[in-house]
Design a protein around this motif. Structure first.
Motif, short mmCIF file in Angstrom:
data_model
loop_
_atom_site.label_atom_id
_atom_site.label_comp_id
_atom_site.label_asym_id
_atom_site.label_seq_id
_atom_site.Cartn_x
_atom_site.Cartn_y
_atom_site.Cartn_z
N SER A 1 -16.04 2.21 -0.83
CA SER A 1 -15.46 2.75 -2.06
C SER A 1 -15.30 4.26 -2.02
O SER A 1 -14.35 4.80 -2.59
CB SER A 1 -16.35 2.41 -3.26
OG SER A 1 -16.61 1.03 -3.28
N ASP B 1 -15.00 5.12 -9.18
CA ASP B 1 -13.70 4.88 -9.81
C ASP B 1 -13.54 5.61 -11.12
O ASP B 1 -12.48 6.13 -11.43
CB ASP B 1 -13.52 3.37 -10.07
CG ASP B 1 -12.76 2.70 -8.95
OD1 ASP B 1 -12.42 1.52 -9.09
OD2 ASP B 1 -12.50 3.37 -7.92
N PHE C 1 -7.27 4.33 -2.69
CA PHE C 1 -7.58 2.97 -3.13
C PHE C 1 -7.08 1.96 -2.10
O PHE C 1 -7.78 1.02 -1.74
CB PHE C 1 -6.99 2.72 -4.52
CG PHE C 1 -7.47 3.74 -5.52
CD1 PHE C 1 -6.66 4.78 -5.93
CD2 PHE C 1 -8.76 3.68 -6.02
CE1 PHE C 1 -7.12 5.74 -6.82
CE2 PHE C 1 -9.25 4.63 -6.91
CZ PHE C 1 -8.41 5.67 -7.31
N GLY C 2 -5.87 2.18 -1.61
CA GLY C 2 -5.32 1.33 -0.55
C GLY C 2 -6.17 1.40 0.71
O GLY C 2 -6.41 0.39 1.37
N ARG D 1 -9.25 1.67 0.99
CA ARG D 1 -10.45 0.83 0.89
C ARG D 1 -10.18 -0.56 1.47
O ARG D 1 -11.01 -1.14 2.17
CB ARG D 1 -10.85 0.67 -0.58
CG ARG D 1 -11.43 1.92 -1.21
CD ARG D 1 -11.46 1.75 -2.72
NE ARG D 1 -12.27 2.78 -3.37
CZ ARG D 1 -12.38 2.93 -4.68
NH1 ARG D 1 -11.73 2.10 -5.49
NH2 ARG D 1 -13.12 3.89 -5.19
N LEU D 2 -9.00 -1.09 1.14
CA LEU D 2 -8.67 -2.43 1.64
C LEU D 2 -8.44 -2.41 3.15
O LEU D 2 -8.84 -3.35 3.85
CB LEU D 2 -7.42 -2.97 0.93
CG LEU D 2 -7.73 -3.73 -0.36
CD1 LEU D 2 -8.22 -2.81 -1.45
CD2 LEU D 2 -6.50 -4.47 -0.84
N ASP E 1 0.83 -1.20 0.00
CA ASP E 1 0.00 0.00 0.00
C ASP E 1 0.86 1.25 0.00
O ASP E 1 2.10 1.18 0.00
CB ASP E 1 -0.91 -0.06 1.25
CG ASP E 1 -2.15 0.80 1.17
OD1 ASP E 1 -3.03 0.63 2.03
OD2 ASP E 1 -2.27 1.66 0.27
N PRO F 1 -3.13 -0.65 -4.42
CA PRO F 1 -2.85 -1.69 -3.45
C PRO F 1 -2.82 -3.10 -4.07
O PRO F 1 -3.44 -3.34 -5.09
CB PRO F 1 -4.05 -1.58 -2.49
CG PRO F 1 -5.17 -1.07 -3.33
CD PRO F 1 -4.53 -0.18 -4.36
N CYS G 1 -5.26 -7.90 -7.20
CA CYS G 1 -5.02 -6.50 -7.58
C CYS G 1 -6.32 -5.80 -7.94
O CYS G 1 -7.31 -6.45 -8.27
CB CYS G 1 -4.05 -6.44 -8.76
SG CYS G 1 -2.52 -7.33 -8.47
N GLU G 2 -6.26 -4.47 -7.93
CA GLU G 2 -7.43 -3.59 -8.16
C GLU G 2 -8.31 -3.56 -6.91
O GLU G 2 -8.90 -4.57 -6.50
CB GLU G 2 -8.26 -4.04 -9.36
CG GLU G 2 -7.51 -3.93 -10.69
CD GLU G 2 -7.01 -2.53 -10.97
OE1 GLU G 2 -7.81 -1.57 -10.95
OE2 GLU G 2 -5.79 -2.37 -11.19
N SER G 3 -8.41 -2.38 -6.31
CA SER G 3 -9.01 -2.27 -4.98
C SER G 3 -10.44 -2.80 -4.87
O SER G 3 -10.78 -3.50 -3.91
CB SER G 3 -8.95 -0.82 -4.47
OG SER G 3 -9.72 0.04 -5.30
#
Lengths: 219, 221
Positions: free
Chosen positions: A156, A103, A15-16, A18-19, A9, A55, A65-67
């Motif tokens: 998101s 997005d 975006f990171g 979000r995870l 991250d 991330p 891959c892809e948040s």
């Protein structure tokens, strides 16, 4: 469960974040690895050879891959706690649609707000606020986009809040003035520990953007 | 499923619309196909069903719209789940399928469009970009008959409609996709053996003719 979870991250990445929020919602222990995006690690390049971006969620050695794809993965694997996507297929399709909308629109428009000046900046501000108003309309009277409970669209979007102060300062405008209900929703989300602990201080993000502007000569 | 009304707002040449046609055909769902005139005149119905993006395809199920082709394909898979599963059952495989579907959306369409819209160095770059993407996808396919493994699935559906545009890319770009990606073309032929695919894809020569008209219309000659 013997699970090994690593998150590659970068601290200001919405975006990171979000995870981070999703993993916290599910109570999953993980190792956070900060990437220096000017000097990407061998691990990042190995785990995301296609896009070379963070991330990246690495679960038992396997990368996702892809948040938004990773958030759905997290929801499906750790399905016994805090469901993020709705159970109804139509509601799920709607949630995916709005997360996809965030997005497609918000990042680019937000970037233009701090990267441009004059007429171009004014146009970007207007478009940016139009997007937020549309999202505010979608929220309606509900406490969360997910309805009674915090969910996929909330995850998101909430992470962009950490960039609002930067957008507002560089753009010289107030998001709360145009979207008061959205800011109420933000405050509601920020009361959740999974959110407040995952999102950096907006002033730090502002300082980071100031550095970026200097570095790229956008002043 | 008695009493289910399914309408698809579409445009015959859209590779995104084709994805939804294939998914519906795989599931054996009857639906009404409504052609939209995108060149000149979007219908009020489309604008009502997709006010945000104003684009096709839009799947309308019992009056409720689902927009964005890959979201609609997932919806179809989840609602009509008794037949021809499209997404893998394993969450990690599902994430991989979604990743590559997203990759196609982010990269393949744009490179392809630039091939017929541009010339010179920009066109050369787009050709190179498209071939790189297709080779990466070819690598992902590997030795499998389909991207989904033994059976045709989500990622196959996401990509195969672009085949109807290959002739257009190749003609305007003066190159051969088969020469660069023979395994991928082998996979295309395998997919075209399926009625759900062959009946859903537009005729490549008709697509080429449409692009000729579009190029004239937008002064891109």
């Amino acid at each position: 469960m013997g699970d090994e979870v690593i998150l590659l991250d970068f601290w200001p990445s919405m975006f990171g974040m979000r995870l981070r929020v999703a993993l916290a919602e599910k109570g999953v222990n993980y190792e956070y690895k900060e990437e220096d995006l000017s000097n990407k690690s061998a691990l990042l390049l190995k785990m995301n050879p296609v896009h070379k971006k963070i991330p990246v969620l690495i679960h038992n050695g396997k990368p996702v891959c892809e948040s938004l794809i990773a958030v759905q993965y997290i929801d499906e694997v750790w399905k016994d706690k805090a469901p993020l996507l709705p159970s109804d297929p139509y509601q799920r399709a709607q949630a995916r649609f709005w997360a996809d909308y965030v997005d497609k629109k918000l990042y680019t428009l937000g970037s233009k707000v701090w990267q441009t000046k004059g007429e171009e900046q004014e146009a970007s501000k207007k478009e940016f606020l139009d997007c937020l108003k549309l999202l505010e309309g979608e929220l309606g009277d509900k406490p969360y986009f997910g309805g009674e409970t915090f969910g996929f669209v909330d995850v998101s979007l909430i992470t962009f809040y950490s960039w609002f102060y930067a957008y507002e300062t560089f753009g010289n405008f107030s998001i709360e003035a145009d979207c008061p209900k959205l800011i109420e929703w933000v405050k509601r989300c920020m009361e959740k520990e999974s959110v407040s602990k995952s999102i950096p201080d907006p002033h730090k993000v502002y300082e980071f953007v100031l550095q970026l502007k200097k570095k790229f000569g956008i002043e | 499923m008695g009493g289910s009304e399914v309408i698809l707002l579409d445009f015959w040449a859209s590779m995104f619309g084709m994805r939804v046609r294939i998914a519906l055909a795989e599931k054996g769902i009857e639906y009404e196909f409504k052609e939209e005139d995108l060149v000149d005149n979007r219908s009020p119905f489309l604008l009502k069903m997709n006010p945000v993006h104003k684009k096709i395809p839009v799947l309308i199920h019992n009056g409720n719209p689902v927009c964005e082709s890959l979201i609609a394909v997932q919806y179809i898979d989840e609602v009509w789940k008794g037949k021809a599963p499209l997404l893998p059952s394993d969450p990690y495989q599902r994430a991989q399928a979604r990743f590559w579907g997203d990759f196609i959306d982010k990269k393949v369409y744009d490179h392809g469009a630039k091939i017929w819209k541009t010339k010179g160095a920009e066109q050369e770059e787009s050709k190179k970009g498209l071939i790189e993407c297709l080779k990466l996808l070819e690598g992902e396919l590997g030795d499998k008959p389909y991207f989904g493994g033994e059976s045709f699935g989500y990622l196959d559906i996401a990509l195969v409609p672009f085949y109807s545009w290959f002739y257009t890319y190749e003609t305007f770009g003066k190159f051969s996709i088969e020469a660069e990606c023979p395994t991928l073309i082998g996979w295309v032929k395998r997919c075209m053996d399926k009625e759900s695919v062959s009946k859903s894809l537009a005729d490549p020569h008709k697509v080429h003719d449409l692009v000729l008209i579009l190029k004239k219309k937008h002064g891109l000659e």
